[in-house]
Design a protein around this motif. Structure first.
Motif, PDB file in Angstrom:
ATOM      1  N   UNK A 164      -2.416  12.826  -6.038  1.00  0.00           N
ATOM      2  CA  UNK A 164      -3.790  12.524  -5.640  1.00  0.00           C
ATOM      3  C   UNK A 164      -4.643  12.045  -6.799  1.00  0.00           C
ATOM      4  N   UNK A 165      -4.128  12.105  -8.018  1.00  0.00           N
ATOM      5  CA  UNK A 165      -4.917  11.646  -9.161  1.00  0.00           C
ATOM      6  C   UNK A 165      -5.005  10.123  -9.218  1.00  0.00           C
ATOM      7  N   UNK A 166      -4.219   9.420  -8.389  1.00  0.00           N
ATOM      8  CA  UNK A 166      -4.291   7.955  -8.388  1.00  0.00           C
ATOM      9  C   UNK A 166      -5.702   7.471  -8.086  1.00  0.00           C
ATOM     10  N   UNK A 167      -6.341   8.108  -7.098  1.00  0.00           N
ATOM     11  CA  UNK A 167      -7.706   7.723  -6.745  1.00  0.00           C
ATOM     12  C   UNK A 167      -8.669   8.038  -7.887  1.00  0.00           C
ATOM     13  N   UNK A 168      -8.417   9.145  -8.585  1.00  0.00           N
ATOM     14  CA  UNK A 168      -9.275   9.503  -9.716  1.00  0.00           C
ATOM     15  C   UNK A 168      -9.128   8.501 -10.850  1.00  0.00           C
ATOM     16  N   UNK A 169      -7.917   8.063 -11.110  1.00  0.00           N
ATOM     17  CA  UNK A 169      -7.704   7.047 -12.142  1.00  0.00           C
ATOM     18  C   UNK A 169      -8.461   5.768 -11.785  1.00  0.00           C
ATOM     19  N   UNK A 170      -8.383   5.376 -10.530  1.00  0.00           N
ATOM     20  CA  UNK A 170      -9.084   4.173 -10.085  1.00  0.00           C
ATOM     21  C   UNK A 170     -10.590   4.312 -10.281  1.00  0.00           C
ATOM     22  N   UNK A 171     -11.133   5.456  -9.861  1.00  0.00           N
ATOM     23  CA  UNK A 171     -12.570   5.693 -10.005  1.00  0.00           C
ATOM     24  C   UNK A 171     -12.981   5.725 -11.476  1.00  0.00           C
ATOM     25  N   UNK A 172     -12.126   6.297 -12.314  1.00  0.00           N
ATOM     26  CA  UNK A 172     -12.417   6.367 -13.743  1.00  0.00           C
ATOM     27  C   UNK A 172     -12.473   4.975 -14.360  1.00  0.00           C
ATOM     28  N   UNK A 173     -11.505   4.130 -14.027  1.00  0.00           N
ATOM     29  CA  UNK A 173     -11.483   2.775 -14.584  1.00  0.00           C
ATOM     30  C   UNK A 173     -12.714   1.980 -14.151  1.00  0.00           C
ATOM     31  N   UNK A 174     -13.100   2.149 -12.900  1.00  0.00           N
ATOM     32  CA  UNK A 174     -14.284   1.446 -12.402  1.00  0.00           C
ATOM     33  C   UNK A 174     -15.538   1.949 -13.098  1.00  0.00           C
ATOM     34  N   UNK A 175     -15.623   3.262 -13.296  1.00  0.00           N
ATOM     35  CA  UNK A 175     -16.796   3.833 -13.965  1.00  0.00           C
ATOM     36  C   UNK A 175     -16.850   3.400 -15.425  1.00  0.00           C
ATOM     37  N   UNK A 176     -15.707   3.282 -16.067  1.00  0.00           N
ATOM     38  CA  UNK A 176     -15.676   2.772 -17.442  1.00  0.00           C
ATOM     39  C   UNK A 176     -16.270   1.368 -17.507  1.00  0.00           C
ATOM     40  N   UNK A 177     -15.876   0.549 -16.549  1.00  0.00           N
ATOM     41  CA  UNK A 177     -16.360  -0.827 -16.529  1.00  0.00           C
ATOM     42  C   UNK A 177     -17.853  -0.882 -16.235  1.00  0.00           C
ATOM     43  N   UNK A 178     -18.310  -0.048 -15.336  1.00  0.00           N
ATOM     44  CA  UNK A 178     -19.734   0.014 -15.018  1.00  0.00           C
ATOM     45  C   UNK A 178     -20.537   0.437 -16.246  1.00  0.00           C
ATOM     46  N   UNK A 179     -20.006   1.412 -16.999  1.00  0.00           N
ATOM     47  CA  UNK A 179     -20.702   1.857 -18.204  1.00  0.00           C
ATOM     48  C   UNK A 179     -20.748   0.746 -19.252  1.00  0.00           C
ATOM     49  N   UNK A 180     -19.666  -0.008 -19.343  1.00  0.00           N
ATOM     50  CA  UNK A 180     -19.645  -1.134 -20.282  1.00  0.00           C
ATOM     51  C   UNK A 180     -20.719  -2.156 -19.930  1.00  0.00           C
ATOM     52  N   UNK A 181     -20.890  -2.409 -18.631  1.00  0.00           N
ATOM     53  CA  UNK A 181     -21.917  -3.357 -18.197  1.00  0.00           C
ATOM     54  C   UNK A 181     -23.314  -2.834 -18.501  1.00  0.00           C
ATOM     55  N   UNK A 182     -23.523  -1.543 -18.278  1.00  0.00           N
ATOM     56  CA  UNK A 182     -24.826  -0.930 -18.560  1.00  0.00           C
ATOM     57  C   UNK A 182     -25.093  -0.931 -20.063  1.00  0.00           C
ATOM     58  N   UNK A 183     -24.084  -0.564 -20.826  1.00  0.00           N
ATOM     59  CA  UNK A 183     -24.233  -0.450 -22.279  1.00  0.00           C
ATOM     60  C   UNK A 183     -24.534  -1.793 -22.924  1.00  0.00           C
ATOM     61  N   UNK A 184     -23.950  -2.862 -22.393  1.00  0.00           N
ATOM     62  CA  UNK A 184     -24.179  -4.207 -22.939  1.00  0.00           C
ATOM     63  C   UNK A 184     -25.369  -4.894 -22.268  1.00  0.00           C
ATOM     64  N   UNK A 185     -26.054  -4.155 -21.389  1.00  0.00           N
ATOM     65  CA  UNK A 185     -27.236  -4.658 -20.683  1.00  0.00           C
ATOM     66  C   UNK A 185     -26.924  -5.893 -19.836  1.00  0.00           C
ATOM     67  N   UNK A 186     -25.702  -5.927 -19.322  1.00  0.00           N
ATOM     68  CA  UNK A 186     -25.307  -7.016 -18.418  1.00  0.00           C
ATOM     69  C   UNK A 186     -25.851  -6.789 -17.013  1.00  0.00           C
ATOM     70  N   UNK A 187     -26.266  -5.553 -16.740  1.00  0.00           N
ATOM     71  CA  UNK A 187     -26.866  -5.195 -15.454  1.00  0.00           C
ATOM     72  C   UNK A 187     -28.092  -4.338 -15.738  1.00  0.00           C
ATOM     73  N   UNK A 188     -28.968  -4.148 -14.754  1.00  0.00           N
ATOM     74  CA  UNK A 188     -30.149  -3.307 -14.958  1.00  0.00           C
ATOM     75  C   UNK A 188     -29.762  -1.881 -15.341  1.00  0.00           C
ATOM     76  N   UNK A 189     -30.644  -1.167 -16.058  1.00  0.00           N
ATOM     77  CA  UNK A 189     -30.355   0.213 -16.467  1.00  0.00           C
ATOM     78  C   UNK A 189     -29.988   1.090 -15.266  1.00  0.00           C
TER      79      UNK A 189
END
Length: 250
Positions: free
Chosen positions: A166-191
């Motif tokens: 069942x950790x497959x879904x968690x890995x997927x969510x983690x990778x997506x959240x990493x990418x979202x944080x990268x976008x926020x951190x680089x100000x590519x999207x609104x805060x």
């Protein structure tokens, strides 16, 4: 699917996130033009973390499986083929506690509607926008090696009951959240405050660790790695958000 519309005048990102989080199923349509669009990662993240039993698929238009990389590659893909689309609709229908229609009714409706859908997809005009670059052989080999290493790290986990995978879904969510944080951190999207999302993911991982440990008496290596990466991302998000809050209050 979501039964709610977004009222005019509301802030887009929070409203969209809330609506997606109330959605039980999601089909992400991928094309060569939107394959690397940041907003798709936001929507995929909101869909995949919405509910414990939420299910997400990708629908590939003019794309092959190997064209999809990053977090989106971890979802189940559907190509524009009759049998593939049929299986997608069957999965959605069976995903409901009480299926909307019987398998036979779905079969009849699909056979009637597929020729029209196929024709509509066929006549979609080509776009002038630049398509995502094709992946190189080296990239494909590296991804294959990464997958094999994860499989090796799990040792015999693939033969264990479904709960242990069942950790497959968690890995997927983690990778997506990493990418979202990268976008926020680089100000590519609104805060965006990602602390609620990471905390929800941490709670899910903690519950899964407890359940698996009760079953097999130990934590699998790949789940232990997931936990460490979760803690690292949690700390990064905490520090960044606190810095931003301090900057805005000064």
């Amino acid at each position: 699917m979501s039964e709610h519309d977004i009222d005019k005048g509301t802030r887009n990102i929070p409203a969209i996130s809330k609506t997606l989080e109330e959605t039980q199923f999601g089909v992400i349509c991928l094309t060569p033009e939107n394959l690397n669009a940041p907003w798709l990662l936001f929507e995929a993240g909101a869909l995949s973390k919405s509910q414990e039993d939420a299910r997400v698929w990708t629908f590939l238009y003019d794309l092959e499986y190997v064209d999809v990389q990053g977090p989106l590659s971890q979802f189940q893909h559907t190509k524009v083929k009759e049998e593939d689309v049929r299986k997608l609709l069957q999965a959605i229908n069976r995903g409901y506690t009480t299926p909307s229609v019987t398998d036979q009714q779905l079969q009849v409706s699909f056979d009637r509607g597929w020729p029209d859908l196929e024709e509509m997809l066929r006549i979609i005009p080509a776009t002038s926008e630049a398509s995502a670059p094709k992946r190189t052989d080296r990239e494909l080999v590296e991804e294959s090696l990464t997958i094999l290493r994860k499989m090796a790290a799990g040792e015999d986990d693939f033969y264990l009951p479904p709960i242990l995978n069942a950790d497959n879904q968690l890995w997927s969510s983690l990778e997506i959240l990493k990418y979202k944080f990268e976008l926020v951190e680089t100000q590519s999207v609104p805060p965006t405050d990602l602390r609620p999302e990471i905390e929800e993911l941490v709670q899910k991982a903690r519950r899964l660790r407890t359940r698996i440990k009760n079953i097999r008496g130990e934590i699998p290596l790949r789940l232990d790695v997931l936990w460490r990466e979760l803690m690292q991302l949690r700390e990064k998000i905490r520090k960044y958000t606190e810095q931003e809050e301090k900057r805005y209050t000064e």
